[in-house]
Scaffold this active site. Sequence first.
Site, mmCIF file in Angstrom:
data_model
loop_
_atom_site.group_PDB
_atom_site.id
_atom_site.type_symbol
_atom_site.label_atom_id
_atom_site.label_comp_id
_atom_site.label_asym_id
_atom_site.label_seq_id
_atom_site.Cartn_x
_atom_site.Cartn_y
_atom_site.Cartn_z
ATOM 1 N N GLY A 54 62.059 -4.459 50.710
ATOM 2 C CA GLY A 54 62.880 -4.691 49.524
ATOM 3 C C GLY A 54 63.435 -6.095 49.625
ATOM 4 O O GLY A 54 63.441 -6.675 50.711
ATOM 5 N N CYS A 81 60.017 -3.744 57.177
ATOM 6 C CA CYS A 81 60.767 -4.914 56.709
ATOM 7 C C CYS A 81 62.212 -4.531 56.337
ATOM 8 O O CYS A 81 62.959 -4.133 57.208
ATOM 9 C CB CYS A 81 60.026 -5.598 55.569
ATOM 10 S SG CYS A 81 60.658 -7.248 55.272
ATOM 11 N N TYR A 82 62.591 -4.586 55.064
ATOM 12 C CA TYR A 82 63.955 -4.169 54.709
ATOM 13 C C TYR A 82 64.205 -2.750 55.210
ATOM 14 O O TYR A 82 65.299 -2.422 55.676
ATOM 15 C CB TYR A 82 64.161 -4.239 53.194
ATOM 16 C CG TYR A 82 65.523 -3.724 52.759
ATOM 17 C CD1 TYR A 82 66.646 -4.524 52.883
ATOM 18 C CD2 TYR A 82 65.686 -2.427 52.271
ATOM 19 C CE1 TYR A 82 67.900 -4.056 52.518
ATOM 20 C CE2 TYR A 82 66.925 -1.946 51.903
ATOM 21 C CZ TYR A 82 68.036 -2.764 52.023
ATOM 22 O OH TYR A 82 69.266 -2.291 51.678
ATOM 23 N N HIS A 168 54.653 -6.471 57.887
ATOM 24 C CA HIS A 168 54.062 -5.581 56.875
ATOM 25 C C HIS A 168 52.688 -5.069 57.313
ATOM 26 O O HIS A 168 51.682 -5.750 57.092
ATOM 27 C CB HIS A 168 53.919 -6.327 55.546
ATOM 28 C CG HIS A 168 55.228 -6.581 54.887
ATOM 29 N ND1 HIS A 168 55.831 -5.685 54.036
ATOM 30 C CD2 HIS A 168 56.083 -7.627 54.983
ATOM 31 C CE1 HIS A 168 56.984 -6.151 53.616
ATOM 32 N NE2 HIS A 168 57.175 -7.333 54.179
ATOM 33 N N GLU A 170 50.965 -2.893 55.931
ATOM 34 C CA GLU A 170 50.161 -2.447 54.782
ATOM 35 C C GLU A 170 49.321 -3.561 54.161
ATOM 36 O O GLU A 170 48.415 -3.291 53.388
ATOM 37 C CB GLU A 170 51.078 -1.817 53.715
ATOM 38 C CG GLU A 170 51.993 -2.764 52.947
ATOM 39 C CD GLU A 170 53.275 -3.135 53.691
ATOM 40 O OE1 GLU A 170 53.322 -2.974 54.925
ATOM 41 O OE2 GLU A 170 54.214 -3.617 53.034
ATOM 42 N N SER A 222 37.820 6.989 25.705
ATOM 43 C CA SER A 222 37.757 5.575 25.313
ATOM 44 C C SER A 222 36.515 4.905 25.872
ATOM 45 O O SER A 222 36.142 3.827 25.447
ATOM 46 C CB SER A 222 38.993 4.851 25.847
ATOM 47 O OG SER A 222 38.904 4.739 27.258
ATOM 48 N N VAL A 225 37.315 3.882 32.521
ATOM 49 C CA VAL A 225 37.094 4.687 33.722
ATOM 50 C C VAL A 225 37.916 5.987 33.697
ATOM 51 O O VAL A 225 37.388 7.074 33.945
ATOM 52 C CB VAL A 225 37.475 3.876 34.988
ATOM 53 C CG1 VAL A 225 37.191 4.676 36.239
ATOM 54 C CG2 VAL A 225 36.731 2.561 35.016
ATOM 55 N N ASP A 226 39.209 5.863 33.391
ATOM 56 C CA ASP A 226 40.094 7.021 33.545
ATOM 57 C C ASP A 226 39.728 8.171 32.607
ATOM 58 O O ASP A 226 39.584 9.316 33.036
ATOM 59 C CB ASP A 226 41.560 6.622 33.328
ATOM 60 C CG ASP A 226 41.968 5.475 34.238
ATOM 61 O OD1 ASP A 226 41.278 5.265 35.252
ATOM 62 O OD2 ASP A 226 42.951 4.789 33.927
ATOM 63 N N SER A 227 39.581 7.861 31.321
ATOM 64 C CA SER A 227 39.295 8.967 30.406
ATOM 65 C C SER A 227 37.894 9.520 30.660
ATOM 66 O O SER A 227 37.654 10.716 30.480
ATOM 67 C CB SER A 227 39.494 8.556 28.942
ATOM 68 O OG SER A 227 38.551 7.596 28.557
ATOM 69 N N LYS A 366 43.695 4.119 41.207
ATOM 70 C CA LYS A 366 42.439 3.727 40.537
ATOM 71 C C LYS A 366 41.218 3.871 41.452
ATOM 72 O O LYS A 366 40.181 4.369 41.038
ATOM 73 C CB LYS A 366 42.569 2.273 40.084
ATOM 74 C CG LYS A 366 41.520 1.840 39.120
ATOM 75 C CD LYS A 366 41.902 2.303 37.752
ATOM 76 C CE LYS A 366 41.020 1.801 36.667
ATOM 77 N NZ LYS A 366 41.570 2.174 35.352
#
Length: 508
Positions: A54, A81-82, A168, A170, A222, A225-227, A366
């Site tokens: 943060g 970190c924070y 970090h 990540e 649409s 990808v998602d739909s 995603k």
Amino acid sequence: MEKILVLDFGGQYNQLIARRVRENHVYAEIKPFNKITPEQIRAAGYSGIIFTGGPNSVYDPTSPHYDPAVLALGIPILGICYGAQLMAYMAGGTVVSAESGSEYGKTVVCTDGSVLWQDVPERSVCWMSHTDHVETPPKGFRVIAHTDKCPCAAMCDEKRKLYAVQFHPEVTHTEFGKDMLKNFLYGVCGCKGEWKMDDFVERSIEKYREKLAGKKVLLALSGGVDSSVAAVLLHRAIGKNLTCVFVDHGLLRKGEGDFVEKTFREGFNMNLIRVNAEERFLSKLAGVTEPEQKRKIIGEEFIRVFEDEAKKLGKIHVLVQGTIYPDVIESGAGDASTIKSHHNVGGLPDRIAFDEIVEPLRDLFKDEVREVGTKLGIPRELVWRQPFPGPGLAVRIVGRITREKLDKLRQADAIFREELEKAKVQSSQYFAVMTDLRSVGVMGDARTYGETIVLRAVTTDDFMTAEWTQLPYEVLGRASSRITNEVKGISRVVYDVTSKPPATVEWE
Ligand code: XMP
């Protein structure tokens, strides 16, 4: 199912932390620190907690703090970190703020004797971004890593299973970050790795087969990808009880409407209604030049067309939406200021009567959605397609939208994409834009006064920031001469060399 809580203190890498955990096959969910109490954490049965970074300093009274009772739940915690400083502060250690001690960027970290460092060399590169650091670890903690400037780059209290790292793990710049997170998940939290996309697919199909038995289900497809993934997943579960409505607004790229129709109707044998609504959209957009107004008109018209189709189908029990996890997090995390109102087909129609909404992908990132799509046998070109704005080519035509301009843009865009794909150029998103700028040219012996096409290509991971792609000159040259030769009325082609910021990816 085992799961990890990512307790969000406002850091920029929070989604990344959750994704990294999931890459290790452990489910992770993000909650803002002020939306969950230690009691709720205990009741939810988390296997571990990660305190995120943060931007604040723990001694600042306005900085996000948390109930120290969380440290006594017996649930393993990793502070980053924070989050590391906060853990030290909560447990009675001290944190100092010293410009001279601040570190930013790749830094060599020396690690020493902890389960967190299994398979991690004693010296490796980590990513640092801090001014404050832990000065005195709390009682019961010992220092397990340091750098030149930071005497306590990591600390732990093994008895209470509390761990903290100043850097970090990540981000990919931390060489062994993946191993460190894996060690926390498997070595400290005792996770087994139950989060697998194969299981997700099977579980979801089973669940919706039962839950939606005998119901009439509607989905707005649409072609994104998602739909598409949501559609195929539900089709597997309920077959012909699912109807997909694909609104072709006439603002799609060359061949796209037919591709979507062919894929879903023939490839997957789905109930698909393609609504050819070009006329309807173009008449609503006639004369409109302001980008936000274009977006609003298209968003609204989408819903109206969708509603009209739904009414023809009679009673709808369930509406499906392709919402994914970042949408869920973003909608719960307060309003970022609107730079552009991103429109997706997700806007809820208010005039269709339905009993329930189903969002089969709301827990997925995603890349997980893409993995599910691949497992479901959706063609690669659809699963890996570039983002395409909901308002389509309307936001790639500067100024008024006409059918002629759309046709020219479609041709130019197809040529550019073809040339890039032929040359196997690496770029995250590329397309053509039609400007409202005319310029003088010469063709044969005659003067021309034609339109200008802009080519745009960007390289990015997240589309929040982007670099313009340094395309080879030969590729640009080929695209330019093909466009001016093959597309009537285009007399000039230019390449956009602006990154984001200060520009956005799209021109409108
Ligand atoms: P910008 O132009 O905001 O684009 O830098 C970032 C990414 O978002 C896509 N984009 C949209 N997607 N509806 C969408 O679904 C929209 O209105 C929209 N506007 C931009 C853009 O293509 C890029 O990938």
